[in-house]
Design a protein around this motif. Sequence first.
Motif, mmCIF file in Angstrom:
data_model
loop_
_atom_site.group_PDB
_atom_site.id
_atom_site.type_symbol
_atom_site.label_atom_id
_atom_site.label_comp_id
_atom_site.label_asym_id
_atom_site.label_seq_id
_atom_site.Cartn_x
_atom_site.Cartn_y
_atom_site.Cartn_z
ATOM 1 N N UNK A 186 -5.635 -7.634 -5.750
ATOM 2 C CA UNK A 186 -4.489 -7.918 -4.881
ATOM 3 C C UNK A 186 -4.575 -7.179 -3.543
ATOM 4 N N UNK A 187 -5.778 -6.814 -3.118
ATOM 5 C CA UNK A 187 -5.931 -6.075 -1.857
ATOM 6 C C UNK A 187 -5.469 -6.892 -0.661
ATOM 7 N N UNK A 188 -5.556 -8.228 -0.758
ATOM 8 C CA UNK A 188 -5.145 -9.058 0.373
ATOM 9 C C UNK A 188 -3.641 -8.990 0.621
ATOM 10 N N UNK A 189 -2.896 -8.440 -0.332
ATOM 11 C CA UNK A 189 -1.446 -8.324 -0.171
ATOM 12 C C UNK A 189 -1.010 -6.929 0.276
ATOM 13 N N UNK B 101 -7.879 9.436 3.380
ATOM 14 C CA UNK B 101 -8.652 9.183 2.158
ATOM 15 C C UNK B 101 -7.776 8.602 1.046
ATOM 16 N N UNK B 102 -6.488 9.002 1.008
ATOM 17 C CA UNK B 102 -5.578 8.427 0.018
ATOM 18 C C UNK B 102 -5.313 6.953 0.319
ATOM 19 N N UNK B 103 -5.191 6.621 1.597
ATOM 20 C CA UNK B 103 -4.960 5.219 1.974
ATOM 21 C C UNK B 103 -6.152 4.359 1.552
ATOM 22 N N UNK B 104 -7.362 4.877 1.817
ATOM 23 C CA UNK B 104 -8.559 4.125 1.416
ATOM 24 C C UNK B 104 -8.626 3.979 -0.097
ATOM 25 N N UNK B 105 -8.261 5.034 -0.812
ATOM 26 C CA UNK B 105 -8.308 4.968 -2.278
ATOM 27 C C UNK B 105 -7.288 3.968 -2.801
ATOM 28 N N UNK B 106 -6.100 3.933 -2.186
ATOM 29 C CA UNK B 106 -5.079 2.972 -2.603
ATOM 30 C C UNK B 106 -5.574 1.543 -2.425
ATOM 31 N N UNK C 103 0.833 -1.209 0.000
ATOM 32 C CA UNK C 103 0.000 0.000 0.000
ATOM 33 C C UNK C 103 0.866 1.257 0.000
ATOM 34 N N UNK C 104 2.017 1.233 0.674
ATOM 35 C CA UNK C 104 2.909 2.395 0.647
ATOM 36 C C UNK C 104 3.472 2.621 -0.748
ATOM 37 N N UNK C 105 3.807 1.541 -1.447
ATOM 38 C CA UNK C 105 4.271 1.674 -2.825
ATOM 39 C C UNK C 105 3.195 2.315 -3.698
#
Length: 274
Positions: free
Chosen positions: A134-137, A120-125, A96-98
């Motif tokens: 690939x959200x589980x990763x 909000x950016x974290x949620x959008x990512x 998610x940081x990438x």
Amino acid sequence: MLRIESLTKRFGANTAVDAASFTVDAPRMIGIIGASGAGKSTMLRMISRLTDASEGRILFDGRDVLQLRGRAKRAWQSDCAMIFQQFNLVPRLDVVSNVLHGTLGQRSTLATMFNLFPREDIHRAIDILERLGIAEHAAKRAEALSGGQQQRVAIARALMQEPKMILADEPIASLDPMNAQTVMEALRRIHEEDGRMVIANLHTLDTARRYCDRVIGMRLGRIVFDGTPAQLTTGAARDIYGAGADFSEDATSTEIRDRDLYAEAALRDAEATV
């Protein structure tokens, strides 16, 4: 939307791109094909302003992006997201940081230094990762993912920029056929669902025919073919690659003709490494 006029790039006495011209009047998915050294990567790097042109113009919505400087140039590079063959992720950072690094051009230096991102950016990512399957990763280090998964992280990072256009430089060159298919399907969905222009350098004819609306062929820096996938005949391919009558498309194919056979081969390879 996009007009390339007599675009040329010289490196000393060598001409990498030679007076290339083409126009894209609406969001399309375009494949650029050609042998190594044909000028495909240099073309994309000039469009994204990672490399300066020697001559010519690149017009997007009537604006010559080759004339942009400073903040305007950086804004264009946000509008024109690049995806690379090597993924260009930070291996030890989590996924998610990438992805959030796609917003760095919009953040302050202090926020960048300390990896501070709005909620909000974290949620959008995470939403983008979910869209790409690939959200589980999200919490894993990027280096723990397979090549195909890492390329989808790179696509997610590009989408965080909210680009008007995505440029993909050999996005599947280092992937196996199954992952190559997954990545190309993701790019195609982005084009269709978001209405974004996608221009991808590709090294296989079957991929260009299957996923692209239009194919541009380059040879020795010049555009020698510009047409639909149906017009990309074996004869046209011979001209693009400068090949003789013995040219066979099978040698460049990434098509998965038999998934069971492919799975069996992958299993044998895995067992051999145990």
